[in-house]
Design a protein around this motif. Structure first.
Motif, PDB file in Angstrom:
ATOM      1  N   GLY A  70       0.797  -1.217   0.000  1.00  0.00           N
ATOM      2  CA  GLY A  70       0.000   0.000   0.000  1.00  0.00           C
ATOM      3  C   GLY A  70       0.828   1.264   0.000  1.00  0.00           C
ATOM      4  O   GLY A  70       0.302   2.352  -0.188  1.00  0.00           O
ATOM      5  N   LEU A  71       2.134   1.137   0.183  1.00  0.00           N
ATOM      6  CA  LEU A  71       2.997   2.313   0.243  1.00  0.00           C
ATOM      7  C   LEU A  71       3.109   3.010  -1.107  1.00  0.00           C
ATOM      8  O   LEU A  71       3.311   4.212  -1.165  1.00  0.00           O
ATOM      9  CB  LEU A  71       4.386   1.923   0.748  1.00  0.00           C
ATOM     10  CG  LEU A  71       5.343   3.052   1.075  1.00  0.00           C
ATOM     11  CD1 LEU A  71       4.760   3.927   2.187  1.00  0.00           C
ATOM     12  CD2 LEU A  71       6.687   2.512   1.487  1.00  0.00           C
ATOM     13  N   HIS A  72       2.932   2.289  -2.188  1.00  0.00           N
ATOM     14  CA  HIS A  72       2.951   2.892  -3.517  1.00  0.00           C
ATOM     15  C   HIS A  72       1.556   2.936  -4.139  1.00  0.00           C
ATOM     16  O   HIS A  72       1.259   3.838  -4.902  1.00  0.00           O
ATOM     17  CB  HIS A  72       3.894   2.125  -4.440  1.00  0.00           C
ATOM     18  CG  HIS A  72       5.316   2.237  -4.032  1.00  0.00           C
ATOM     19  ND1 HIS A  72       5.910   1.325  -3.196  1.00  0.00           N
ATOM     20  CD2 HIS A  72       6.262   3.150  -4.309  1.00  0.00           C
ATOM     21  CE1 HIS A  72       7.165   1.674  -2.999  1.00  0.00           C
ATOM     22  NE2 HIS A  72       7.403   2.782  -3.663  1.00  0.00           N
ATOM     23  N   LEU A  73       0.725   1.979  -3.816  1.00  0.00           N
ATOM     24  CA  LEU A  73      -0.616   1.896  -4.401  1.00  0.00           C
ATOM     25  C   LEU A  73      -1.461   3.116  -4.062  1.00  0.00           C
ATOM     26  O   LEU A  73      -2.033   3.751  -4.956  1.00  0.00           O
ATOM     27  CB  LEU A  73      -1.308   0.616  -3.933  1.00  0.00           C
ATOM     28  CG  LEU A  73      -2.748   0.411  -4.384  1.00  0.00           C
ATOM     29  CD1 LEU A  73      -2.814   0.249  -5.884  1.00  0.00           C
ATOM     30  CD2 LEU A  73      -3.342  -0.789  -3.692  1.00  0.00           C
ATOM     31  N   PHE A  74      -1.554   3.467  -2.798  1.00  0.00           N
ATOM     32  CA  PHE A  74      -2.392   4.594  -2.392  1.00  0.00           C
ATOM     33  C   PHE A  74      -1.906   5.926  -2.972  1.00  0.00           C
ATOM     34  O   PHE A  74      -2.722   6.682  -3.522  1.00  0.00           O
ATOM     35  CB  PHE A  74      -2.483   4.664  -0.861  1.00  0.00           C
ATOM     36  CG  PHE A  74      -3.327   5.776  -0.369  1.00  0.00           C
ATOM     37  CD1 PHE A  74      -4.696   5.765  -0.545  1.00  0.00           C
ATOM     38  CD2 PHE A  74      -2.755   6.866   0.264  1.00  0.00           C
ATOM     39  CE1 PHE A  74      -5.486   6.809  -0.098  1.00  0.00           C
ATOM     40  CE2 PHE A  74      -3.522   7.917   0.712  1.00  0.00           C
ATOM     41  CZ  PHE A  74      -4.897   7.885   0.536  1.00  0.00           C
ATOM     42  N   PRO A  75      -0.607   6.266  -2.907  1.00  0.00           N
ATOM     43  CA  PRO A  75      -0.189   7.530  -3.524  1.00  0.00           C
ATOM     44  C   PRO A  75      -0.395   7.570  -5.038  1.00  0.00           C
ATOM     45  O   PRO A  75      -0.752   8.618  -5.581  1.00  0.00           O
ATOM     46  CB  PRO A  75       1.295   7.633  -3.179  1.00  0.00           C
ATOM     47  CG  PRO A  75       1.473   6.803  -1.990  1.00  0.00           C
ATOM     48  CD  PRO A  75       0.477   5.688  -2.115  1.00  0.00           C
ATOM     49  N   TYR A  76      -0.209   6.443  -5.725  1.00  0.00           N
ATOM     50  CA  TYR A  76      -0.423   6.424  -7.168  1.00  0.00           C
ATOM     51  C   TYR A  76      -1.881   6.736  -7.510  1.00  0.00           C
ATOM     52  O   TYR A  76      -2.166   7.531  -8.401  1.00  0.00           O
ATOM     53  CB  TYR A  76      -0.048   5.063  -7.758  1.00  0.00           C
ATOM     54  CG  TYR A  76       1.426   4.764  -7.811  1.00  0.00           C
ATOM     55  CD1 TYR A  76       2.389   5.723  -7.509  1.00  0.00           C
ATOM     56  CD2 TYR A  76       1.871   3.501  -8.145  1.00  0.00           C
ATOM     57  CE1 TYR A  76       3.728   5.426  -7.549  1.00  0.00           C
ATOM     58  CE2 TYR A  76       3.215   3.195  -8.195  1.00  0.00           C
ATOM     59  CZ  TYR A  76       4.138   4.164  -7.897  1.00  0.00           C
ATOM     60  OH  TYR A  76       5.459   3.861  -7.948  1.00  0.00           O
ATOM     61  N   GLY A 110       5.999  11.602  -3.226  1.00  0.00           N
ATOM     62  CA  GLY A 110       6.925  11.519  -2.096  1.00  0.00           C
ATOM     63  C   GLY A 110       6.350  12.098  -0.825  1.00  0.00           C
ATOM     64  O   GLY A 110       6.550  11.562   0.271  1.00  0.00           O
ATOM     65  N   PHE A 111       5.604  13.206  -0.954  1.00  0.00           N
ATOM     66  CA  PHE A 111       4.977  13.822   0.216  1.00  0.00           C
ATOM     67  C   PHE A 111       3.915  12.906   0.821  1.00  0.00           C
ATOM     68  O   PHE A 111       3.868  12.702   2.042  1.00  0.00           O
ATOM     69  CB  PHE A 111       4.364  15.172  -0.175  1.00  0.00           C
ATOM     70  CG  PHE A 111       3.678  15.873   0.941  1.00  0.00           C
ATOM     71  CD1 PHE A 111       4.401  16.440   1.972  1.00  0.00           C
ATOM     72  CD2 PHE A 111       2.293  15.969   0.969  1.00  0.00           C
ATOM     73  CE1 PHE A 111       3.768  17.079   3.019  1.00  0.00           C
ATOM     74  CE2 PHE A 111       1.643  16.615   2.000  1.00  0.00           C
ATOM     75  CZ  PHE A 111       2.381  17.168   3.040  1.00  0.00           C
ATOM     76  N   ILE A 112       3.076  12.313  -0.032  1.00  0.00           N
ATOM     77  CA  ILE A 112       2.035  11.403   0.462  1.00  0.00           C
ATOM     78  C   ILE A 112       2.667  10.177   1.098  1.00  0.00           C
ATOM     79  O   ILE A 112       2.231   9.726   2.177  1.00  0.00           O
ATOM     80  CB  ILE A 112       1.091  11.004  -0.686  1.00  0.00           C
ATOM     81  CG1 ILE A 112       0.313  12.219  -1.194  1.00  0.00           C
ATOM     82  CG2 ILE A 112       0.122   9.908  -0.256  1.00  0.00           C
ATOM     83  CD1 ILE A 112      -0.403  11.975  -2.498  1.00  0.00           C
ATOM     84  N   ARG A 113       3.705   9.636   0.485  1.00  0.00           N
ATOM     85  CA  ARG A 113       4.364   8.457   1.039  1.00  0.00           C
ATOM     86  C   ARG A 113       5.032   8.789   2.379  1.00  0.00           C
ATOM     87  O   ARG A 113       5.008   7.985   3.307  1.00  0.00           O
ATOM     88  CB  ARG A 113       5.388   7.927   0.052  1.00  0.00           C
ATOM     89  CG  ARG A 113       5.845   6.545   0.408  1.00  0.00           C
ATOM     90  CD  ARG A 113       6.688   5.895  -0.645  1.00  0.00           C
ATOM     91  NE  ARG A 113       6.050   5.911  -1.939  1.00  0.00           N
ATOM     92  CZ  ARG A 113       6.690   6.278  -3.048  1.00  0.00           C
ATOM     93  NH1 ARG A 113       7.946   6.629  -3.005  1.00  0.00           N
ATOM     94  NH2 ARG A 113       6.070   6.248  -4.200  1.00  0.00           N
ATOM     95  N   SER A 114       5.603   9.981   2.498  1.00  0.00           N
ATOM     96  CA  SER A 114       6.207  10.401   3.776  1.00  0.00           C
ATOM     97  C   SER A 114       5.153  10.520   4.864  1.00  0.00           C
ATOM     98  O   SER A 114       5.391  10.113   6.000  1.00  0.00           O
ATOM     99  CB  SER A 114       6.929  11.736   3.606  1.00  0.00           C
ATOM    100  OG  SER A 114       7.981  11.614   2.701  1.00  0.00           O
ATOM    101  N   LEU A 115       4.003  11.077   4.510  1.00  0.00           N
ATOM    102  CA  LEU A 115       2.918  11.165   5.492  1.00  0.00           C
ATOM    103  C   LEU A 115       2.440   9.779   5.923  1.00  0.00           C
ATOM    104  O   LEU A 115       2.143   9.569   7.102  1.00  0.00           O
ATOM    105  CB  LEU A 115       1.744  11.960   4.928  1.00  0.00           C
ATOM    106  CG  LEU A 115       1.935  13.470   4.797  1.00  0.00           C
ATOM    107  CD1 LEU A 115       0.709  14.099   4.159  1.00  0.00           C
ATOM    108  CD2 LEU A 115       2.215  14.084   6.146  1.00  0.00           C
ATOM    109  N   MET A 116       2.383   8.848   4.978  1.00  0.00           N
ATOM    110  CA  MET A 116       1.966   7.488   5.320  1.00  0.00           C
ATOM    111  C   MET A 116       2.983   6.816   6.246  1.00  0.00           C
ATOM    112  O   MET A 116       2.593   6.119   7.187  1.00  0.00           O
ATOM    113  CB  MET A 116       1.794   6.656   4.046  1.00  0.00           C
ATOM    114  CG  MET A 116       0.576   7.031   3.249  1.00  0.00           C
ATOM    115  SD  MET A 116       0.456   6.095   1.719  1.00  0.00           S
ATOM    116  CE  MET A 116       0.259   4.428   2.337  1.00  0.00           C
ATOM    117  N   ILE A 117       4.254   7.033   6.012  1.00  0.00           N
ATOM    118  CA  ILE A 117       5.272   6.422   6.868  1.00  0.00           C
ATOM    119  C   ILE A 117       5.255   7.046   8.249  1.00  0.00           C
ATOM    120  O   ILE A 117       5.399   6.355   9.261  1.00  0.00           O
ATOM    121  CB  ILE A 117       6.659   6.558   6.208  1.00  0.00           C
ATOM    122  CG1 ILE A 117       6.735   5.647   4.970  1.00  0.00           C
ATOM    123  CG2 ILE A 117       7.775   6.202   7.185  1.00  0.00           C
ATOM    124  CD1 ILE A 117       7.971   5.832   4.138  1.00  0.00           C
TER     125      ILE A 117
END
Length: 119
Positions: A70-76, A110-117
């Motif tokens: 989900g780390l790439h699926l949701f931001p995409y 990158g911003f969305i993935r950083s927020l998810m992490i």
């Protein structure tokens, strides 16, 4: 024939992203070819094809390359929705617009993935 060509192009993109780019770039940052393809598909083919590319590309990236699902699926998917909302008012078929939109979408991803992490 075109479906076979698309599947073969998908395998080629996966090979480049997973095997070739890590061998070329010996850093923590790698160019995200899958995101670039998703952005271009969304710009040229619309929201539906962009969402299909985002879901397939996100699942492939998460399952075969990444550690977290989900780390790439949701931001995409989120990038495709945001891009398709502003595409008709903003995009002209010129190379500099394409490059700028890919750069903006990369920063947004990158911003969305950083927020998810962080969450």
């Amino acid at each position: 024939m075109t479906r076979l060509a698309l599947v073969l192009c998908g395998f080629l993109i996966y090979f480049i992203q997973a095997q070739l780019l890590p061998a070329i770039f010996h850093t923590n940052w790698l160019p995200n070819l899958i995101l670039t393809i998703i952005v271009m598909v969304t710009l040229f083919k619309g929201r539906y094809m962009g969402l299909m590319a985002a879901v397939i590309g996100g699942i492939v990236h998460d399952v075969l390359i990444s550690n977290f699902f989900g780390l790439h699926l949701f931001p995409y998917v989120l990038v495709v929705y945001l891009l398709s909302a502003v595409k008709h008012r903003l995009y002209e078929e010129r190379w500099y617009w394409s490059s700028a939109i890919v750069a903006i979408c990369t920063l947004l991803d990158g911003f969305i993935r950083s927020l998810m992490i962080l969450a």
